[in-house]
Design an enzyme around this catalytic site. Structure first.
Site, mmCIF file in Angstrom:
data_model
loop_
_atom_site.group_PDB
_atom_site.id
_atom_site.type_symbol
_atom_site.label_atom_id
_atom_site.label_comp_id
_atom_site.label_asym_id
_atom_site.label_seq_id
_atom_site.Cartn_x
_atom_site.Cartn_y
_atom_site.Cartn_z
ATOM 1 N N SER A 138 -43.285 -22.475 -9.151
ATOM 2 C CA SER A 138 -42.280 -23.341 -9.762
ATOM 3 C C SER A 138 -41.889 -24.453 -8.803
ATOM 4 O O SER A 138 -41.987 -24.302 -7.576
ATOM 5 C CB SER A 138 -41.044 -22.503 -10.114
ATOM 6 O OG SER A 138 -39.928 -23.310 -10.389
ATOM 7 N N TYR A 151 -34.211 -16.001 -7.810
ATOM 8 C CA TYR A 151 -35.447 -16.548 -8.392
ATOM 9 C C TYR A 151 -36.035 -17.620 -7.478
ATOM 10 O O TYR A 151 -37.234 -17.606 -7.183
ATOM 11 C CB TYR A 151 -35.143 -17.141 -9.767
ATOM 12 C CG TYR A 151 -36.340 -17.767 -10.447
ATOM 13 C CD1 TYR A 151 -37.203 -16.991 -11.207
ATOM 14 C CD2 TYR A 151 -36.602 -19.132 -10.329
ATOM 15 C CE1 TYR A 151 -38.306 -17.564 -11.834
ATOM 16 C CE2 TYR A 151 -37.695 -19.706 -10.947
ATOM 17 C CZ TYR A 151 -38.547 -18.918 -11.699
ATOM 18 O OH TYR A 151 -39.643 -19.495 -12.306
#
Length: 243
Positions: A138, A151
């Site tokens: 990401s 995360y």
């Protein structure tokens, strides 16, 4: 590497980007999908009868390694391990609704399971002339945001892990690739953010990057973010902070 007639192991194939990847790859490859939703795995099997599925929760690392060993025994040659699955919890640590148990689940699903699968499937990956470990990452691995701190940390860890694996696999059959995604329109991102790309667009570009052989490849706005981070890191961090 052309992704045709390959043996591919995919995590998180029952929804979102993973489901889109299944739709692109299942008919022309031997696709092995690992997932935690048994009903959705059964549905995939009905749609693509040649699909092979394994039911396990990626947050249970011992179970993940056991499944990896089972796959390795049944499939002595694997061309691609595509680590796609992830979970994201958004509450701040200061929020009353923050759940302490979510920390371990997020770390194990997003990062530790990748380590376990890499180790468990390594004999099969080494058994072909040229194989790939592809870690779906990401933009938040490059620059974090305020929410989803765990995360962001797991994605940063995945980035460094991927780079270290490249050193370990130098001179071997295994290459390690990473794809850095922008915000993708999936169930996980429902109600959050603007300018999302579709899961099918993400899947298409992931496949293109794998076939091209790019070590690290950025999709969509992640390309802009990486450039901004190089020339104006403060601006890049400010941009992502409240995203």
């Amino acid at each position: 590497m052309k992704l045709t007639n390959k043996c591919i192991v995919l995590t998180g194939g029952t929804s979102g980007i993973g489901r889109a990847l299944v739709e692109c790859l299942a008919e022309t490859n031997q696709l092995i999908v690992i997932g935690r939703d048994a009903k959705k795995l059964d549905q995939l099997k009905r749609e693509w009868p040649t699909l092979i599925t394994y039911h396990t929760d990626l947050s249970d690392v011992k179970s993940v390694h056991s499944v990896a060993n089972s796959i390795q025994q049944q499939h002595p040659k694997i061309d691609v391990l595509l680590n796609n699955a992830a979970v994201q919890f958004t509450p701040f640590f200061t929020d009353e609704r923050f759940e302490i148990d979510s920390i371990q689940r997020e770390i194990d699903t997003n990062f530790t399971s990748v380590c376990a699968l890499t180790h468990g499937l390594m004999p099969s990956l080494l058994a072909v002339a040229s194989s790939r470990i592809v870690n779906v990452n990401s933009a938040l691995a490059l620059v974090p945001k305020a929410s989803s701190a765990v995360y962001c940390a797991t994605k940063a860890a995945l980035n460094i892990f991927s780079q270290s694996l490249r050193y370990q696999f130098e001179g071997s059959a295994i290459s390690v690739q990473q794809v850095f995604l922008p915000l993708v329109d999936t169930k996980m991102t429902s109600g959050r953010g603007k300018g999302k790309i579709s899961a099918s667009s993400a899947a298409f570009e992931i496949i293109a990057g794998i076939e091209k052989g790019s070590r690290d490849f950025d999709i969509g706005m992640t390309r802009f973010l990486r450039g901004l981070l190089a020339i104006a890191p403060f601006a890049a961090k400010k941009l992502l902070k409240g995203s």
